[in-house]
Design an enzyme around this catalytic site. Structure first.
Site, short mmCIF file in Angstrom:
data_model
loop_
_atom_site.label_atom_id
_atom_site.label_comp_id
_atom_site.label_asym_id
_atom_site.label_seq_id
_atom_site.Cartn_x
_atom_site.Cartn_y
_atom_site.Cartn_z
N CYS A 37 -93.17 60.20 54.20
CA CYS A 37 -94.58 60.90 53.27
C CYS A 37 -96.21 59.88 54.22
O CYS A 37 -95.98 58.73 53.95
CB CYS A 37 -94.10 61.30 52.19
SG CYS A 37 -93.32 62.25 51.47
N CYS A 71 -96.35 67.36 53.18
CA CYS A 71 -97.57 66.49 53.42
C CYS A 71 -98.20 66.70 54.39
O CYS A 71 -99.18 65.78 55.15
CB CYS A 71 -97.93 64.98 52.36
SG CYS A 71 -97.24 63.78 53.24
N ASP A 439 -129.16 39.26 71.08
CA ASP A 439 -129.63 40.54 70.92
C ASP A 439 -131.51 40.59 70.15
O ASP A 439 -131.34 39.71 68.68
CB ASP A 439 -129.05 41.60 70.65
CG ASP A 439 -129.68 43.31 70.37
OD1 ASP A 439 -129.34 44.05 71.79
OD2 ASP A 439 -130.43 43.87 69.49
#
Length: 482
Positions: A37, A71, A439
């Site tokens: 699950c 599920c 930068d």
């Protein structure tokens, strides 16, 4: 097999609380019932002694478990581990998701990774609980479930689109993994969701898929980035959509991507139905859909300097790439000029050298780039030199390349510096821990937030943001003065 970052107790608590944040990050195998699950499964939590946790669905399959019908554990975003980590297993998973095993076999996968098939199988089995064939098989089953639920493709088209070599192999795998038939799985997969009937007998390669992500998701910010950088002739972008052609192994796909309440809706016309898996992999990378935003935001918000930015823009994502060559050349051509000016230059290059609504390839730029590109001779020579290196095979840029090797290959070429290499690692590899301290805009944003704004000082300060420095970069870019 436990997640490398969570203990059994932590995973069991997530399962008991039905915590959807962990969906896709690990699998809960319930050996008393023989099913596996997702962590958020609404079923009654099993007793700890009956549970084992797995990193992949393939490992659960290898342990003799089948997918929970309630599920639907494979209808979740992918694991963020494959971008966060740079190890062999993570790099292999990027290629498996791209359909490399289906196209080239385990030998092709191993060759791309630079190891023997035996070594790759041994590492994947030890770390993920399954070898490359089992992992690819699980990926095919998951792709089939998605296509059965989201399209009107025939059962046989779904089989081959998912990478199966025969209808019999497809039926056997679906029965083994889901304990049901493909037709029954289609009904199950559509539970609570409508299909998108774009596929027709005349055009079986047209389809629409919903690609989920983890909340929060700053899709609006990503679309703004793509719109600001869109190039006339190859892209059409709005505040909520991006439309363009994408090169895929089987040919050119024409794709439209739109934001939805759970992620991205991708509508495409494919050259061949077998290109579904690589298309999905590229779009997921483009929008960084597998990122664990809650973990990223929590880590960055621990720094008071970033807390307000994280609160203002939760779920920041890295803008990715659907074409490594294109991203590299657009980056090189657009350096040292404004974004608007770069768009103009890119559009002219596309008009003169592009074809089929696509940016010119490295081979085309190697042959004709010197006649079309404008600017200093040294810069043109470096761009053409990079194109020649790619066209000749001297330079190979691949999503499976370790980040250090990837950046080293780039900076070894004349005209490519650390900024370009780091930016490419962020965009192409989805590397979460790159800090572009040199930068100008990043440093301006840092100054606005009261952070160190020289390259060396910002590099040193940014160590506290590891391993999420790429996302911190995005926050600094957004914080720059207007």
């Amino acid at each position: 097999m436990l997640s490398p970052t969570l203990s059994f107790d932590e995973q069991y608590r997530a399962l008991c609380s039905r915590d959807a944040r962990f969906d896709g990050q690990f699998i809960a195998g319930v050996h008393s019932t023989g099913i596996y699950c997702r962590p958020s499964c609404p079923a009654v939590a099993p007793k700890p002694r009956n549970v084992r946790f797995y990193r992949t669905a393939a490992a659960a399959h290898e342990a003799g478990l089948r997918a929970c019908k309630r599920c639907q554990p494979d209808a979740v975003p992918g694991s963020p581990d494959w971008n966060l980590n740079d190890d062999l297993a993570s790099r292999a998973m990027r290629l498996i998701a791209d359909g490399v095993v289906e196209r080239d076999g385990v030998a092709g996968l191993s060759s791309r990774l630079g190891y023997t098939s035996r070594h790759v199988t041994r590492v994947l089995t030890a770390e993920l609980g399954a070898g490359p064939l089992a992992l690819a098989r699980a990926h095919r089953a998951q792709a089939a479930r998605t296509l059965l639920g989201a399209t009107e493709l025939s059962i046989s088209d779904v089989a081959f689109a998912s990478g199966f070599s025969s209808i019999r192999q497809f039926n056997d795998t679906i029965q083994t993994v889901y304990e049901t038939t493909p037709s029954q799985l289609r009904t199950l997969a559509r539970r609570g969701a409508a299909a998108h009937p774009l596929s027709t007998p005349e055009q079986p390669s047209a389809l629409t898929l919903r690609l989920p992500t983890r909340a929060p998701f700053d899709g609006v910010g990503l679309m703004a980035f793509f719109a600001n950088h869109a190039v006339d002739g190859i892209e059409t972008a709005t505040a909520t959509s991006l439309e363009r052609a994408i090169r895929l192994p089987g040919g050119i796909a024409h794709v439209r991507m739109e934001l939805n309440e759970q992620g991205v809706t991708c509508s495409a016309r494919l050259a061949t139905i077998s290109d579904v898996a690589p298309l999905v992999a590229r779009v997921r990378r483009l929008f960084d859909l597998d990122a664990d935003s809650l973990a990223i935001d929590h880590a960055l918000a621990n720094d008071p300097a970033l807390a307000a930015s994280v609160a203002r823009v939760p779920g920041m994502r890295l803008p990715g790439s659907v074409d490594t060559e294109e991203t590299l050349f657009r980056t090189l051509i657009g350096q040292q000029i404004s974004v608007a000016a770069a768009r103009t230059v890119h559009a002219r290059v596309v008009a003169e050298l592009g074809s089929g609504g696509l940016f010119p390839t490295a081979a085309v730029l190697a042959a004709s780039g010197a006649e079309v590109l404008r600017g200093p001779r040294s810069r043109i020579a470096s761009i053409v030199g990079v194109a020649e290196a790619i066209a000749s095979g001297e330079l190979e840029l691949d999503v499976s390349t370790p980040v250090d090797e990837f950046t080293a290959q780039l900076v070894a070429l004349p005209g490519i510096g650390p900024w370009t290499a780091g930016y490419m690692a962020m965009r192409v590899l989805g590397n979460p821990d790159t800090m572009l301290s040199s930068d100008l805009v990043v440093r301006q944003g840092a100054g606005e937030l009261g952070l160190p704004h020289t390259a060396s000082a910002l590099t040193h300060y940014s160590r506290r943001w590891a391993p999420w420095r790429s996302y911190a970069c995005m926050h600094l870019w957004r914080s720059r003065p207007l």
